[in-house]
Design a protein around this motif. Structure first.
Motif, mmCIF file in Angstrom:
data_model
loop_
_atom_site.group_PDB
_atom_site.id
_atom_site.type_symbol
_atom_site.label_atom_id
_atom_site.label_comp_id
_atom_site.label_asym_id
_atom_site.label_seq_id
_atom_site.Cartn_x
_atom_site.Cartn_y
_atom_site.Cartn_z
ATOM 1 N N LYS A 1 0.514 -1.210 -0.281
ATOM 2 C CA LYS A 1 -0.141 -0.151 -0.009
ATOM 3 C C LYS A 1 1.249 1.094 -0.133
ATOM 4 C CE LYS A 1 -3.782 0.327 2.484
ATOM 5 N NZ LYS A 1 -4.947 0.116 3.211
ATOM 6 N N ALA A 2 0.882 1.780 -1.305
ATOM 7 C CA ALA A 2 1.788 3.417 -0.966
ATOM 8 C C ALA A 2 1.112 4.093 0.500
ATOM 9 C CB ALA A 2 1.502 4.186 -2.355
ATOM 10 N N GLY A 3 1.925 4.804 0.160
ATOM 11 C CA GLY A 3 1.742 5.584 1.421
ATOM 12 C C GLY A 3 1.240 7.349 1.622
ATOM 13 N N VAL A 4 1.383 8.203 2.518
ATOM 14 C CA VAL A 4 1.259 9.798 2.281
ATOM 15 C C VAL A 4 2.236 10.510 0.810
ATOM 16 C CG1 VAL A 4 0.333 11.957 2.619
ATOM 17 C CG2 VAL A 4 -0.375 10.290 3.891
ATOM 18 N N THR A 5 1.737 10.656 -0.454
ATOM 19 C CA THR A 5 2.208 11.156 -1.128
ATOM 20 C C THR A 5 2.191 13.113 -0.898
ATOM 21 O OG1 THR A 5 2.234 8.869 -2.335
ATOM 22 C CG2 THR A 5 3.175 10.949 -3.629
ATOM 23 N N GLN A 6 3.378 13.678 -1.282
ATOM 24 C CA GLN A 6 2.850 14.712 -1.033
ATOM 25 C C GLN A 6 3.890 15.845 -2.584
ATOM 26 O OE1 GLN A 6 3.701 16.098 3.414
ATOM 27 N NE2 GLN A 6 2.948 17.331 1.985
ATOM 28 N N THR A 7 3.539 16.208 -3.126
ATOM 29 C CA THR A 7 4.171 16.990 -4.189
ATOM 30 C C THR A 7 3.538 18.250 -4.240
ATOM 31 O OG1 THR A 7 1.440 16.736 -5.634
ATOM 32 C CG2 THR A 7 3.824 14.961 -6.073
ATOM 33 N N PRO A 8 4.342 19.783 -4.638
ATOM 34 C CA PRO A 8 6.335 18.968 -5.142
ATOM 35 C C PRO A 8 6.625 18.602 -3.566
ATOM 36 C CG PRO A 8 6.157 21.099 -5.221
ATOM 37 C CD PRO A 8 4.600 20.749 -5.240
ATOM 38 N N ARG A 9 8.344 18.321 -3.520
ATOM 39 C CA ARG A 9 8.979 17.798 -2.947
ATOM 40 C C ARG A 9 9.327 19.032 -2.083
ATOM 41 N NH1 ARG A 9 11.160 13.158 -0.838
ATOM 42 N NH2 ARG A 9 11.959 14.019 0.866
ATOM 43 N N TYR A 10 9.967 20.148 -3.224
ATOM 44 C CA TYR A 10 10.773 21.251 -3.272
ATOM 45 C C TYR A 10 9.722 22.672 -4.251
ATOM 46 C CZ TYR A 10 14.204 18.660 -1.640
ATOM 47 O OH TYR A 10 15.126 17.074 0.112
ATOM 48 N N LEU A 11 9.324 23.725 -3.205
ATOM 49 C CA LEU A 11 9.281 24.743 -4.362
ATOM 50 C C LEU A 11 9.854 26.276 -3.924
ATOM 51 C CD1 LEU A 11 6.793 24.889 -6.146
ATOM 52 C CD2 LEU A 11 5.500 25.261 -4.071
ATOM 53 N N ILE A 12 10.461 26.350 -4.839
ATOM 54 C CA ILE A 12 10.298 28.077 -4.385
ATOM 55 C C ILE A 12 9.619 29.269 -5.561
ATOM 56 C CG2 ILE A 12 12.485 29.783 -5.014
ATOM 57 C CD1 ILE A 12 14.112 27.339 -5.143
ATOM 58 N N LYS A 13 9.480 30.437 -4.263
ATOM 59 C CA LYS A 13 8.260 30.771 -4.987
ATOM 60 C C LYS A 13 8.902 32.178 -4.303
ATOM 61 C CE LYS A 13 4.964 28.785 -7.063
ATOM 62 N NZ LYS A 13 4.422 29.046 -8.594
ATOM 63 N N THR A 14 8.132 33.567 -4.839
ATOM 64 C CA THR A 14 9.037 34.633 -4.533
ATOM 65 C C THR A 14 7.830 35.669 -3.605
ATOM 66 O OG1 THR A 14 8.106 35.887 -6.702
ATOM 67 C CG2 THR A 14 10.551 35.304 -6.620
ATOM 68 N N ARG A 15 7.466 36.354 -3.152
ATOM 69 C CA ARG A 15 6.760 36.717 -1.835
ATOM 70 C C ARG A 15 5.937 37.820 -3.255
ATOM 71 N NH1 ARG A 15 10.137 41.733 1.541
ATOM 72 N NH2 ARG A 15 11.214 41.697 -0.622
ATOM 73 N N GLY A 16 4.636 38.163 -2.405
ATOM 74 C CA GLY A 16 3.258 37.623 -3.003
ATOM 75 C C GLY A 16 2.711 37.162 -4.517
ATOM 76 N N GLN A 17 3.439 35.849 -4.420
ATOM 77 C CA GLN A 17 3.003 34.868 -5.627
ATOM 78 C C GLN A 17 2.025 34.343 -4.171
ATOM 79 O OE1 GLN A 17 6.629 33.461 -6.762
ATOM 80 N NE2 GLN A 17 5.727 33.927 -8.693
ATOM 81 N N GLN A 18 1.311 32.821 -4.847
ATOM 82 C CA GLN A 18 0.241 32.529 -4.295
ATOM 83 C C GLN A 18 1.445 30.606 -5.115
ATOM 84 O OE1 GLN A 18 -4.092 32.242 -5.332
ATOM 85 N NE2 GLN A 18 -3.610 30.514 -6.957
ATOM 86 N N VAL A 19 0.760 29.890 -3.666
ATOM 87 C CA VAL A 19 1.234 28.124 -3.987
ATOM 88 C C VAL A 19 -0.003 27.500 -3.786
ATOM 89 C CG1 VAL A 19 2.001 28.285 -1.576
ATOM 90 C CG2 VAL A 19 2.975 26.749 -3.920
ATOM 91 N N THR A 20 0.036 26.018 -4.519
ATOM 92 C CA THR A 20 -1.067 25.341 -4.035
ATOM 93 C C THR A 20 -0.443 23.666 -3.698
ATOM 94 O OG1 THR A 20 -2.160 26.019 -5.297
ATOM 95 C CG2 THR A 20 -2.986 23.668 -5.031
ATOM 96 N N LEU A 21 -0.181 23.233 -2.404
ATOM 97 C CA LEU A 21 0.844 21.250 -2.527
ATOM 98 C C LEU A 21 -0.752 20.558 -2.258
ATOM 99 C CD1 LEU A 21 3.153 22.887 0.846
ATOM 100 C CD2 LEU A 21 2.544 23.273 -2.050
ATOM 101 N N SER A 22 -0.190 19.884 -2.756
ATOM 102 C CA SER A 22 -1.022 18.586 -2.746
ATOM 103 C C SER A 22 -0.587 17.523 -2.147
ATOM 104 C CB SER A 22 -1.044 18.259 -4.201
ATOM 105 O OG SER A 22 -1.857 16.749 -4.506
ATOM 106 N N CYS A 23 -1.896 16.772 -1.604
ATOM 107 C CA CYS A 23 -1.204 16.272 -0.614
ATOM 108 C C CYS A 23 -2.608 14.310 -1.059
ATOM 109 C CB CYS A 23 -2.061 15.652 1.001
ATOM 110 S SG CYS A 23 -1.687 14.614 1.764
ATOM 111 N N SER A 24 -1.931 13.297 -1.007
ATOM 112 C CA SER A 24 -2.702 12.348 -1.591
ATOM 113 C C SER A 24 -2.624 11.385 -0.432
ATOM 114 C CB SER A 24 -2.011 11.217 -3.193
ATOM 115 O OG SER A 24 -2.432 12.280 -3.753
ATOM 116 N N PRO A 25 -3.796 10.887 -0.108
ATOM 117 C CA PRO A 25 -3.596 10.553 1.719
ATOM 118 C C PRO A 25 -3.227 8.680 1.145
ATOM 119 C CG PRO A 25 -6.244 10.583 1.028
ATOM 120 C CD PRO A 25 -5.082 11.124 0.394
ATOM 121 N N ILE A 26 -3.554 8.024 2.129
ATOM 122 C CA ILE A 26 -3.557 6.383 1.964
ATOM 123 C C ILE A 26 -4.799 5.935 1.469
ATOM 124 C CG2 ILE A 26 -2.855 4.328 2.959
ATOM 125 C CD1 ILE A 26 -1.229 5.259 5.180
ATOM 126 N N SER A 27 -4.844 4.605 0.320
ATOM 127 C CA SER A 27 -6.000 4.243 0.113
ATOM 128 C C SER A 27 -6.597 3.918 1.083
ATOM 129 C CB SER A 27 -5.745 3.540 -0.861
ATOM 130 O OG SER A 27 -6.705 2.751 -1.298
#
Lengths: 114, 115
Positions: A1-27
């Motif tokens: 069974k796959a574990g909890v998957t988070q993407t991306p692993r690394y992210l670089i942004k600048t001030r004022g921008q927005q960001v979306t992080l993703s999480c896929s739980p265990i089935s």
């Protein structure tokens, strides 16, 4: 069974921008919670979702938001990024309310705001 | 509100020795869960051991055991026969059960196992 998957692993942004992080739980897991980890503040609870509904929320400004989809996958969004938002964002999943003491964490997304 | 305190920022011990990490907490709740999590350089939080507050018997998981003192609100972790792979950050955490997924973490103890 796959574990909890988070993407991306690394992210670089600048001030004022927005960001979306993703999480896929265990089935089969229906609850997803998010934590922010910084050297100064340590690990802090952001929010938790169950069946597409936010059940709990930590003490973070409204720039931090999240949602959960019908397949239990979750996303968190941070708008108008600030330097202080640089952190490791961890996602955890658990099966259901009666079994909520078993939390399984992903490896996190490291966000750097420049 | 719940608080968790880990008073040892860093510890080191020789391989094969025993080490004890301290944790105290504050809560007005009577039913809750306590956890020790390990975070190696891979960053993933790994559950080491869990204790239910209503259980008087201390939890054990192989080389890991806890000393749970409910009246003193103390929850220490003992690692026996320490191994190099035990090197990591260790976090003590608290959770109220039944529908509340929020974990309150301590500030962590950085444990180094010396070969």
């Amino acid at each position: 069974k796959a574990g909890v998957t988070q993407t991306p692993r690394y992210l670089i942004k600048t001030r004022g921008q927005q960001v979306t992080l993703s999480c896929s739980p265990i089935s089969g897991h229906r609850s997803v919670s998010w934590y922010q980890q910084t050297p100064g503040q340590g690990l802090q609870f952001l929010f938790e979702y169950f069946s597409e509904t936010q059940r709990n929320k930590g003490n973070f400004p409204g720039r931090f938001s999240g949602r959960q989809f019908s397949n239990s996958r979750s996303e968190m969004n941070v708008s108008t990024l600030e330097l202080g938002d640089s952190a490791l964002y961890l996602c955890a999943s658990s099966p259901d309310p009666e079994n909520n003491e078993k939390l399984f964490f992903g490896s996190g997304t490291q966000l750097s705001v420049l | 509100a719940q608080t968790v305190t880990q008073s040892q920022p860093e510890m080191s011990v020789q391989e094969a020795e025993t080490v004890t990490l301290s944790c105290t907490y504050d809560t007005s709740e009577n039913n809750y869960y306590l956890f020790w999590y390990k975070q190696p350089p891979s960053r993933q939080m790994i559950l080491v051991i869990r204790q239910e507050a209503y259980k008087q018997q201390n939890a054990t998981e192989n080389r890991f055991s806890v000393n749970f003192q409910k009246a003193a609100k103390s929850f220490s972790l003992k690692i026996s026969d320490s191994q190099l792979g035990d090197t990591a950050m260790y976090f003590c955490a608290f959770m109220i059960n039944f529908g509340n997924e929020k974990l309150t973490f301590g500030t962590g103890t950085r444990l180094t196992i010396i070969p």
